[in-house]
Design an enzyme around this catalytic site. Structure first.
Site: not given
Ligand SMILES: *[C@@H]1O[C@H](CO)[C@@H](O)[C@H](O)[C@H]1NC(C)=O
Ligand SMILES: *[C@@H]1O[C@H](CO)[C@@H](O)[C@H](O)[C@H]1NC(C)=O
Ligand SMILES: *[C@@H]1O[C@H](CO)[C@@H](O)[C@H](O)[C@H]1NC(C)=O
Length: 781
Positions: A494-495, A500, A502, A637
């Site tokens: 995901l990212g 690190g 995700v 955010d």
């Protein structure tokens, strides 16, 4: 000894700075490198060649040791690693520097042909000195024995000064130096003011900006944390279009403002001082060329702050408005022995323009009169230092205990196999994807003293919560359980970020790890989709600690509209955090795939979302934010990319957006500072670095706007990042020139009114999430 006296007098015969009207003419005393007033321990360096060329031998005209300071290695062109640093112990006004090489009775022949100077007032923010033409490099020595003196134009106000040798070819460099100036009695550390403007005369433009300001000029509208033209010791001429200084633009000596830009009728300047002082007067050097619509101020109103409070009653003074004599002049304001560490003055326009070239402060300075108070201060400081040390030791011990408790578990199970998120078919692909983490470099963040900041795993810095809440949240043990890694199956990345990645994973048997309250949501047996945030195994200790803190915080957040932490893997590396994920992905992608109900959707056969469901989703976001704000938790955010969509339009707020390449266009990298979602940020977050619930409310308004537009368009898509920031300046100035996001076609007036209320300039006038939630419930049919 004799030669030293002769040399001293030579300094004073040097041609004085013609243009000074203030201090720099007389302020040229050697500050104590050669005279010994500067102590050895206050002279330091980046490195030393040997003990006998240590920093303390870098004193001008001294022959001790091996005759100068020499850095450890040869100085290379363009490497600015080496420096000789002097701590003057208090702020000084420095007008002149002297350098010399290493002669050592004819043995030495090293010297710096060129050097740069850096300085600092607080020891942490370093500023590169530039001359009035913007040049940094200073011509140094041509041989090892002659002293070369250079005027600093503009002069420096600093406590710390660094000499940094510069060469055009690799060579051995040694230096001896001296600083000349005097103590900075004004005590002024910085002034904050609106940036100066440009005046258009028939012949040519006149640039009334602060040409030598050494703080930050935020988007050409506010100057903060610096000193400049108003303290450079140079008073402007009667005709502001001319300058003493050679080869500069018209208007150089003055900082000027036009009344059209200040609807309030005044310019506010805030002055910060090194400590609380007993002020007698302020002198403001003003231009008064009334033929050009320039006059000294009509009135000044000053507020005083001592300790942390502003005094309630300001001091006001109105000089006589002079329409006869066009000379520039000092206007003296009696500050009536107010005690203050900061002064905020509002200068009222007497004409279309107001031009200042210099502002000085005079204060009674008891510490310089009573010597024995120095001793008392010293004792006070020592006691304070001892207290601070004790406090630090206590904190360190406490942290170690806390860390041991967590790490103990790691020791207990030493050989846990590291197979996590392994794709069913190719395990090599997974190991690759976990090792090749690049992207965002360290993202420094806006910080406020009473805020705990956490470096999120993705290098973003999403959480900012008051320290008090942090304590509350981390009061109890972590309530989440360890999950066996082997039950995770990698599906998609995901990212990723500096610390690190995700991953989207399927988790088998997660049901057992979930609290009962979730169960109704999840069919038994089937693997559950989860997001796994992973810390790189080689992440540094800070990142690890932050990750563990993030777990603690996340484990306490329990709300139907906030993504839940389900389990963790902290028995072995890499540390993982397993959170809910929702099958419909993020709200941004979800809405982009859908169309509003209507003719068009019917024709194109696209899936639709009804207006009611849009409202339903917005209401859930407001509800989740209501919960976060009740804990004083600032999200920082909020945007559709950070909301996940489940079945039946359920929404949960998450925080993965920042790490996804897909959305990198939503973030703007401020030079060397931070990666910021500027299109969602309030003006005060961008300009002042203030993140509060009120700035989350602003972001909610933008999120609402995205939703009503079906995320088909980025906010302010017609503006570049720079223009967005300029628009932020307009919100700050509030002269009706700011551009608001337009009312989306689908959006009824009542909803648009909510958006506009989220974007009010005054944070106190914005609604709370409670109010927004209530208002949305009323709109929702
Ligand atoms: C001030 O204006 C001049 C002329 O436009 C420009 O060259 C200079 O860079 C400006 N200085 C600052 C600090 O903005
Ligand atoms: C400030 O200085 C004045 C004059 O020296 C003195 O009379 C006054 O007491 C001082 N104020 C304080 C608060 O120390
Ligand atoms: C600015 O000053 C000029 C000259 O005094 C005056 O005519 C004008 O009304 C002022 N503008 C504002 C906005 O105050």
């Amino acid at each position: 000894m004799v030669s030293k006296f002769i040399r001293l007098s030579v300094y004073f015969l040097l041609p004085f700075n013609q243009m000074c009207c203030c201090v720099s003419g007389v302020c040229r005393y050697p500050l104590g490198m050669s005279g010994g007033q500067i102590q050895d321990e206050d002279i330091s360096a980046s490195s030393q060649w040997s003990e006998s060329t240590a920093a303390r031998y870098g004193r001008l005209d001294f022959e001790e040791g091996d005759g100068a300071w020499c850095p450890e290695i040869t100085v290379e062109p363009d490497s600015l690693k080496e420096f000789l640093q002097i701590d003057l112990r208090s702020l000084h006004f420095i007008t002149l520097v002297g350098t010399q090489g290493r002669h050592a009775g004819g043995i030495g022949n090293e010297f710096a042909q060129m050097y740069k100077i850096k300085y600092s007032r607080d020891g942490s923010r370093w500023i590169s000195w530039r001359n009035r033409q913007g040049k940094q490099v200073i011509e140094g020595n041509r041989n090892a024995y002659d002293i070369v003196l250079k005027d600093l134009e503009p002069p420096i106000i600093a406590r710390f000064v660094r000499f940094m040798p510069v060469t055009d070819h690799s060579m051995n460099v040694c230096m001896r130096v001296e600083l000349y100036g005097c103590e900075w009695l004004d005590g002024l550390v910085s002034y904050n003011a609106p940036a100066g403007e440009q005046m258009t005369l028939p012949a040519h433009p006149v640039y009334l900006n602060d040409s030598v300001y050494d703080g930050a000029v935020i988007y050409r509208c506010v100057m903060t944390e610096g000193l400049g033209q108003l303290t450079d010791g140079v008073c402007g001429l009667d005709d502001f279009t001319h300058s003493h200084v050679y080869n500069v633009w018209p208007g150089y000596d003055y900082v000027g403002w036009n009344n059209e830009s200040f609807p309030s009728g005044y310019v506010e300047i805030m002055f910060e001082f090194d400590r609380t002082r007993n002020f007698t007067t302020m002198k403001v050097h003003c231009n008064n060329m009334f033929s050009r619509h320039v006059k000294a101020f009509r009135q000044v109103v000053c507020y005083f702050r001592s300790e942390s409070d502003w005094e309630a009653t300001p001091l006001s003074f109105s000089p006589v408005v002079d329409e006869k004599n066009p000379s520039a002049r000092f206007v003296t304001v009696n500050l009536a022995n107010h005690m203050a560490s900061a002064i905020k003055c509002q200068f009222y326009f007497a004409d279309a323009w107001m031009l200042f070239s210099e502002i000085t402060f005079q204060s009674d300075d008891p510490t310089h009169k009573v010597d024995d108070s120095n001793t008392r201060i010293l004792i006070g400081c020592l006691v304070a230092i001892i207290f601070i040390l004790v406090a630090i030791i206590v904190i360190i011990l406490w942290r170690q205990v806390w860390q041991k408790m967590l790490e103990k578990q790691l020791v207990d199970i030493p050989s846990y196999s590291v197979t996590y998120c392994v794709p069913a078919s190719t395990s090599t692909a997974a190991s690759k994807s976990t090792t090749t983490t690049v992207v965002q470099d360290g993202v420094p963040h806006y910080a406020e003293a009473d805020i705990v900041n956490l470096q999120g795993v993705t290098g973003s810095n999403t959480y900012a919560i008051p320290a008090v809440t942090m304590d509350l949240l981390s009061g109890k043990d972590v309530a989440v359980e360890e999950f066996p890694r082997k039950l995770l199956t990698f599906k998609e990345k995901l990212g990723e970020g500096q610390f690190g990645e995700v991953h989207l994973c399927e988790a088998e048997g997660m049901q057992e790890f979930m609290n009962k309250e979730f169960l109704f949501d999840i069919p038994e047996e089937l693997p559950v989709l989860v997001a796994v945030k992973m810390l790189r195994s080689d992440a540094n200790k800070n990142a690890r600690n932050d990750f563990l803190k993030e777990i603690k915080i996340m484990s306490r957040l329990k709300d139907p509209n906030i993504i839940r932490l389900l389990a963790v893997c902290i028995y072995s590396d890499p540390l993982c955090m397993i959170t809910e994920y929702m099958e419909n992905g993020d709200l941004n992608q979800f809405l982009s795939r859908h169309e509003p109900e209507g003719q068009l959707a019917l024709l194109s056969n696209a899936p639709t979302v009804s207006f009611n469901n849009l409202c339903y989703m917005a209401t859930q976001i407001a509800s989740g934010m209501k919960y976060l704000s009740s804990l004083n938790f600032v999200h920082r955010d909020l945007a559709t990319r950070n909301c996940l969509v489940g079945k039946k339009y359920t929404i949960k707020i998450a925080d993965f957006g920042m790490s996804r390449n897909l959305y990198s266009g939503d973030y703007y990298r401020i030079q060397g500072r931070a990666v910021l979602p500027i299109r969602w940020m309030s003006w005060e977050s961008i300009l002042l670095g203030k993140f509060t619930t009120a700035s989350d409310v602003w972001a909610f308004g933008v999120t609402l706007w995205e939703i009503l537009n079906f995320c088909k368009e980025q906010p302010y898509s017609q503006l570049t990042d720079e223009q967005v920031i300029e628009n932020t300046g307009e919100f700050f100035r509030d002269q009706k020139r700011q551009i608001y996001l337009p009312q989306p076609v689908l959006c009824p007036d009542s909803l648009y009114k909510i958006m506009l209320s989220c974007w009010r300039r005054n944070t106190k006038e914005r609604p709370s999430f409670q109010e927004i939630h209530k208002a949305l419930l009323e709109i929702q049919p």
